[in-house]
Scaffold this active site. Structure first.
Site, PDB file in Angstrom:
ATOM      1  N   ASP A  73       0.864  -1.184   0.000  1.00 15.91           N
ATOM      2  CA  ASP A  73       0.000   0.000   0.000  1.00 15.91           C
ATOM      3  C   ASP A  73       0.900   1.233   0.000  1.00 15.91           C
ATOM      4  O   ASP A  73       1.961   1.228   0.630  1.00 15.91           O
ATOM      5  CB  ASP A  73      -0.884  -0.001   1.252  1.00 15.91           C
ATOM      6  CG  ASP A  73      -2.206   0.713   1.023  1.00 15.91           C
ATOM      7  OD1 ASP A  73      -3.259   0.072   1.115  1.00 15.91           O
ATOM      8  OD2 ASP A  73      -2.173   1.937   0.743  1.00 15.91           O
ATOM      9  N   GLY A 126      -5.265   4.385   2.154  1.00 16.11           N
ATOM     10  CA  GLY A 126      -5.197   3.302   3.147  1.00 16.11           C
ATOM     11  C   GLY A 126      -4.564   3.810   4.438  1.00 16.11           C
ATOM     12  O   GLY A 126      -3.980   4.901   4.461  1.00 16.11           O
ATOM     13  N   LYS A 133      -3.670   6.547 -12.713  1.00 17.76           N
ATOM     14  CA  LYS A 133      -2.376   5.851 -12.792  1.00 17.76           C
ATOM     15  C   LYS A 133      -2.438   4.468 -12.148  1.00 17.76           C
ATOM     16  O   LYS A 133      -1.912   3.505 -12.692  1.00 17.76           O
ATOM     17  CB  LYS A 133      -1.280   6.694 -12.132  1.00 17.76           C
ATOM     18  CG  LYS A 133      -0.799   7.844 -13.024  1.00 17.76           C
ATOM     19  CD  LYS A 133       0.243   8.703 -12.350  1.00 17.76           C
ATOM     20  CE  LYS A 133       1.579   8.010 -12.225  1.00 17.76           C
ATOM     21  NZ  LYS A 133       2.581   8.890 -11.569  1.00 17.76           N
ATOM     22  N   TYR A 163     -12.047   7.325 -12.447  1.00 16.97           N
ATOM     23  CA  TYR A 163     -12.192   6.008 -11.819  1.00 16.97           C
ATOM     24  C   TYR A 163     -12.788   5.005 -12.801  1.00 16.97           C
ATOM     25  O   TYR A 163     -12.256   3.920 -13.006  1.00 16.97           O
ATOM     26  CB  TYR A 163     -13.088   6.153 -10.588  1.00 16.97           C
ATOM     27  CG  TYR A 163     -13.241   4.906  -9.748  1.00 16.97           C
ATOM     28  CD1 TYR A 163     -12.142   4.335  -9.108  1.00 16.97           C
ATOM     29  CD2 TYR A 163     -14.487   4.305  -9.565  1.00 16.97           C
ATOM     30  CE1 TYR A 163     -12.287   3.203  -8.309  1.00 16.97           C
ATOM     31  CE2 TYR A 163     -14.640   3.179  -8.769  1.00 16.97           C
ATOM     32  CZ  TYR A 163     -13.536   2.632  -8.152  1.00 16.97           C
ATOM     33  OH  TYR A 163     -13.684   1.511  -7.361  1.00 16.97           O
TER      34      TYR A 163
END
Ligand code: UDP
Length: 311
Positions: free
Chosen positions: A31, A36, A91, A145
């Protein structure tokens, strides 16, 4: 198995890390901590078989040793987050997916891609079966997205067809549960934090748009089943119980016996008007059905948010 989980410190990723460890597998959690949180996996540090690597997977991924499966869950996933990080979102869905597929090819591992109901856009077919091609804006605010995930699906199928890579694609519909960020902007954390703070629930538009909410443990169970299957075409996972957002607000007020009321705000651009998964494929191929009822799931999630608010 030894599994790499990208986005492993995120909401769904951290539940996957937990499940794979509990099932006796080794887990390499990756991550970059953009959305996160280390707190999501804090309880896993020091457990046998768990490793955390802080890594931006849009750059070359190096994992020493064998890998049996890569679960690709890295991406901002709430509309508020991907509007804040549109380029990172594009990305990680494109370059990041390419790196994940390259790693899996090198290791001879299976890849499971986290795709999304967003690839159906503002759907003209309802409920949405996997065969529906979608109604998606290439330039609107959600396109970073939606198009990244559509590209990710295409890239995954290209690696499957051209390189013979063993692949799975899960299209995840609205999922909720502990470890969502209180302020991630999605409707479940928004309404639960509002009810816990004694603030009115913020309904966007007139609240007639619909969503169908799946508890995270049900989703994780479906993902484990999909990985263990040999099904390479995309599979929807979600709870088909559909509610308007206004109905959902009424359920939240009832479950928490609250009288905070509702306030109506403008509807964000391109907000899908309806969403409900057709899960006949998951039922037939994986013998999967969501089990956790909305009211039970909301109570467990609210317990988590209560602790977060105190913290
Ligand atoms: N929504 C809302 N109030 C909020 C947050 C979201 O009415 O405080 C609405 C949003 O406009 C959408 C639905 O709830 O119609 C689900 O939004 P969410 O951001 O959870 O995810 P989406 O399904 O749109 O990706």
């Amino acid at each position: 198995m030894r599994v790499v989980i990208t986005g492993g410190a995120g909401f769904i990723g951290s539940h996957l890390c937990e499940r794979f460890l509990a099932d006796g597998h080794e887990v390499v959690c990756m991550d970059n901590l953009l959305t996160g949180k280390v707190e999501n996996i804090g309880h896993l540090f020091g457990k046998d078989g768990f490793t955390f690597v802080k890594q931006d997977i849009t750059n070359f991924i190096h994992v020493p040793g064998p890998v049996d499966a890569v679960l690709h869950f890295a991406s901002p996933a709430s509309p508020v987050d991907y509007l804040r990080f549109p380029i990172q979102t594009l990305k990680v869905g494109s370059l990041g997916t390419h790196k994940v597929l390259g790693l899996a090819k090198d290791k001879g591992a299976t890849v499971l891609l986290a795709s999304t109901s967003e690839i159906y856009g503002d759907p003209l077919v309802h409920p949405q079966p996997e065969s529906y091609w979608g109604n998606v804006s290439t330039t609107g605010p959600r396109s970073c997205y939606d198009e990244a995930k559509r590209f990710a699906e295409a890239m995954t199928m290209a690696y499957h067809r051209f390189h013979g890579l063993d692949t799975r694609i899960v299209r995840i519909f609205n999922t909720y549960g502990p470890r969502m960020r209180l302020a991630d902007g999605r409707v479940v954390p928004a309404f639960l934090s509002q009810v816990l703070r004694g603030e009115p629930l913020t309904i966007y538009g007139d609240g007639s748009q619909t969503r169908s909410f799946c508890y995270v443990d049900d989703l994780v169970d479906g993902i484990v089943r999909l990985l263990g299957s040999n099904h390479t075409d995309p599979v929807n996972l979600g709870n088909p119980e559909e509610h308007t957002i206004k109905e959902f607000a009424e359920i939240v007020l009832k479950v928490f016996d609250s009288d905070v009321g509702m306030t109506f705000l403008p509807l964000p651009q391109d907000d899908p008007k309806v969403r409900k998964p057709d899960i006949s494929q998951a039922r037939a191929l994986l013998d999967w059905n969501p089990k956790v009822g909305l009211e039970d799931g909301l109570r467990v999630t609210a317990d988590y948010f209560r602790r977060e608010l105190v913290r």
